[in-house]
Design a protein around this motif. Structure first.
Motif, short mmCIF file in Angstrom:
data_model
loop_
_atom_site.label_atom_id
_atom_site.label_comp_id
_atom_site.label_asym_id
_atom_site.label_seq_id
_atom_site.Cartn_x
_atom_site.Cartn_y
_atom_site.Cartn_z
N LYS A 138 -11.75 45.94 6.70
CA LYS A 138 -10.87 45.27 5.74
C LYS A 138 -11.44 43.92 5.31
CE LYS A 138 -6.52 47.48 7.13
NZ LYS A 138 -6.32 48.16 5.84
N LEU A 139 -12.04 43.20 6.26
CA LEU A 139 -12.64 41.92 5.92
C LEU A 139 -13.84 42.12 5.00
CD1 LEU A 139 -12.42 40.11 9.37
CD2 LEU A 139 -11.21 39.47 7.27
N TYR A 140 -14.67 43.10 5.30
CA TYR A 140 -15.82 43.37 4.43
C TYR A 140 -15.37 43.80 3.04
CZ TYR A 140 -18.96 43.13 8.50
OH TYR A 140 -19.68 42.71 9.59
N GLU A 141 -14.37 44.65 2.97
CA GLU A 141 -13.89 45.14 1.68
C GLU A 141 -13.23 44.04 0.85
OE1 GLU A 141 -11.38 48.38 2.76
OE2 GLU A 141 -13.03 49.85 2.84
N SER A 142 -12.76 42.98 1.53
CA SER A 142 -12.14 41.86 0.81
C SER A 142 -13.19 40.87 0.29
CB SER A 142 -11.15 41.13 1.72
OG SER A 142 -11.83 40.41 2.75
N GLY A 143 -14.47 41.19 0.51
CA GLY A 143 -15.53 40.35 -0.03
C GLY A 143 -16.27 39.52 0.99
N ARG A 144 -15.90 39.62 2.25
CA ARG A 144 -16.60 38.86 3.29
C ARG A 144 -17.90 39.57 3.66
NH1 ARG A 144 -13.72 34.03 3.31
NH2 ARG A 144 -11.65 34.64 2.52
N PHE A 179 -21.01 31.62 8.40
CA PHE A 179 -20.05 32.73 8.52
C PHE A 179 -18.85 32.43 7.65
CE2 PHE A 179 -19.73 29.76 12.03
CZ PHE A 179 -18.38 29.40 12.06
N ASP A 180 -18.32 33.49 7.02
CA ASP A 180 -17.18 33.32 6.12
C ASP A 180 -15.90 33.94 6.68
OD1 ASP A 180 -17.63 36.03 5.79
OD2 ASP A 180 -18.55 35.82 3.81
N SER A 181 -15.98 34.52 7.88
CA SER A 181 -14.81 35.13 8.49
C SER A 181 -15.05 35.24 10.00
CB SER A 181 -14.53 36.51 7.89
OG SER A 181 -15.71 37.30 7.87
N VAL A 182 -13.94 35.35 10.74
CA VAL A 182 -14.02 35.46 12.19
C VAL A 182 -13.11 36.60 12.64
CG1 VAL A 182 -13.48 34.38 14.42
CG2 VAL A 182 -14.52 33.03 12.57
N LEU A 183 -13.66 37.48 13.46
CA LEU A 183 -12.87 38.54 14.10
C LEU A 183 -12.98 38.30 15.61
CD1 LEU A 183 -11.24 41.14 14.24
CD2 LEU A 183 -13.36 42.43 13.85
N ALA A 184 -11.86 38.04 16.25
CA ALA A 184 -11.85 37.68 17.67
C ALA A 184 -11.28 38.81 18.51
CB ALA A 184 -11.04 36.41 17.89
N ALA A 185 -11.89 39.05 19.67
CA ALA A 185 -11.44 40.12 20.56
C ALA A 185 -10.14 39.78 21.26
CB ALA A 185 -12.52 40.43 21.60
N GLU A 186 -9.72 38.51 21.19
CA GLU A 186 -8.45 38.07 21.78
C GLU A 186 -7.86 36.98 20.92
OE1 GLU A 186 -8.35 37.58 26.12
OE2 GLU A 186 -10.46 38.13 26.12
N LYS A 198 -0.45 41.72 9.56
CA LYS A 198 -0.99 40.75 8.61
C LYS A 198 -0.14 39.48 8.58
CE LYS A 198 -2.88 44.41 5.68
NZ LYS A 198 -2.90 45.03 4.33
N ARG A 199 -0.84 38.36 8.68
CA ARG A 199 -0.17 37.05 8.59
C ARG A 199 -1.00 36.14 7.66
NH1 ARG A 199 0.53 38.14 14.27
NH2 ARG A 199 2.69 38.74 14.72
N GLY A 200 -0.96 34.85 7.91
CA GLY A 200 -1.51 33.90 6.93
C GLY A 200 -2.99 33.62 7.00
N THR A 201 -3.72 34.18 7.96
CA THR A 201 -5.14 33.87 8.06
C THR A 201 -6.04 34.86 7.31
OG1 THR A 201 -5.27 35.06 10.17
CG2 THR A 201 -4.90 32.66 10.26
N THR A 202 -5.41 35.82 6.62
CA THR A 202 -6.17 36.75 5.78
C THR A 202 -5.48 36.88 4.43
OG1 THR A 202 -4.95 38.62 6.74
CG2 THR A 202 -7.11 38.11 7.70
N ASN A 203 -6.25 37.29 3.42
CA ASN A 203 -5.65 37.45 2.08
C ASN A 203 -5.98 38.81 1.48
OD1 ASN A 203 -8.34 37.01 1.62
ND2 ASN A 203 -8.07 35.19 0.32
#
Length: 333
Positions: A174-180, A241-248, A327-332
């Motif tokens: 989803k992050l990649y598809e959003s342009g990241r 880096f333009d995005s962060v995916l965290a395991a926790e 989904k909350r406020g840290t993604t668009n």
């Protein structure tokens, strides 16, 4: 006071007292009430270990977790104990830490208490090398071993897992598809769950036709301030880096703090996704988009599976729970 005193005062045999204690139906209601009244009068409490010899069960389950201060593990223990109580079982909790020798020590302690089964909470109990899991395989010869979000194959070992690989693959996609295009992955260890998540990140990156870069896969301390400092150091070293995916979620909190302190807008300048959908994901501004790995469902399913095992029913060795992205406020996207 002991069973002999109860027998003498109630004018019944020791066998009758034993039948009353064990709930045997072959005792008249009048006799049962008389024995119970004498036990109450004498203040006699049956020895739970002696009683278990007759019932062939302690009605007690051992629970092991590595760290009860960990938000996810603490929540898991809460749901496990709640479900066990509703099923008529008590529980004994051991916080084993992460060292192999202490894990073995506490598992043997629970076995010495003659518990009916042991629930291992979290994937840290499954080691990469088979020989390091030998003590679990040996224990499973005597009692059922239940794994919450860990997977190990063996007789009398039952696993309930979230599909961590699919969850991270989907979130990263989803992050990649959003342009990241420069997705930083933060993780805190090499447990079974962490390795499944990491493989999901790798596969999503390959599927997006992007290179898998070692510098974008960062092992972090489970501390938001230390994670924030690590992100600052990465940025200062020239890693973009333009995005962060965290395991926790706790690592995602560190990413939010990093963005806030460096003046990067969220989610426009930096998108962030956490994992576990814990209370931490709702304690920042903006609130964190997070993968809900269904801790309550994992624990409820584990206990329900255990009850069927104890009743002699047929159950699957592995049950998989489907996660959900909140989904909350840290993604668009």
């Amino acid at each position: 006071m002991n069973i002999y005193d109860v027998s003498e005062h109630a004018h019944v045999s020791i066998a009758t007292v034993s039948r009353v204690i064990n709930g045997n139906p072959n005792v008249s209601e009048k006799t049962r009430k008389r024995v119970l009244a004498v036990m109450d009068e004498l203040g006699y409490t049956p020895n739970v270990f002696a009683r278990s010899l007759g019932l062939n069960t302690m009605k007690t389950i051992g629970i092991m977790c590595a760290d009860s201060s960990d938000p996810w593990l603490a929540e898991a223990v809460y749901y496990l104990e709640k479900q066990l109580r509703s099923s008529g079982y008590d529980s004994i909790l051991c916080c084993s830490g992460y060292l192999p020798e202490t894990k073995k020590k506490y598992l043997e302690l629970l076995r010495s208490k003659r518990v009916d089964a042991i629930i291992l909470t979290g994937s840290h109990y499954v080691e990469a090398k088979d020989r390091d899991n030998a003590y679990l395989m040996e224990a499973a010869k005597d009692i059922p071993i239940m794994l919450v979000n860990g997977c190990l194959e063996g007789g009398q070992i039952y696993s309930t897992v979230c599909d961590d690989h699919a969850a991270v693959y989907s979130a990263a996609t989803k992050l990649y598809e959003s342009g990241r295009s420069a997705l930083l992955y933060l993780y805190s260890g090499t447990s079974y769950s962490n390795l499944r998540k990491l493989s999901g990140y790798r596969q999503a990156t390959v599927s997006a036709s992007l290179p898998v870069r070692d510098e974008l896969m960062v092992l972090c301390s489970k501390d938001p301030d230390l994670a924030m400092e690590q992100l600052k150091e990465l940025s200062a070293s020239g890693i973009k880096f333009d995005s962060v995916l965290a395991a926790e979620d706790i690592l995602a909190v560190g990413a939010v703090k990093y963005a806030n302190q460096t003046g990067i807008s969220i989610p426009e300048g930096l998108s962030i996704i956490g994992y576990n959908n814990s209370i931490l994901s709702r304690c920042t501004t903006p609130e964190i988009t997070s993968v809900d790995n269904k801790v309550e469902a994992l624990c409820t399913t584990t206990v329900n599976t255990l009850m069927r095992v104890l009743e002699g029913g047929n159950v699957p060795a592995k049950t998989t729970i489907t996660p959900e992205l909140i989904k909350r406020g840290t993604t668009n996207f």
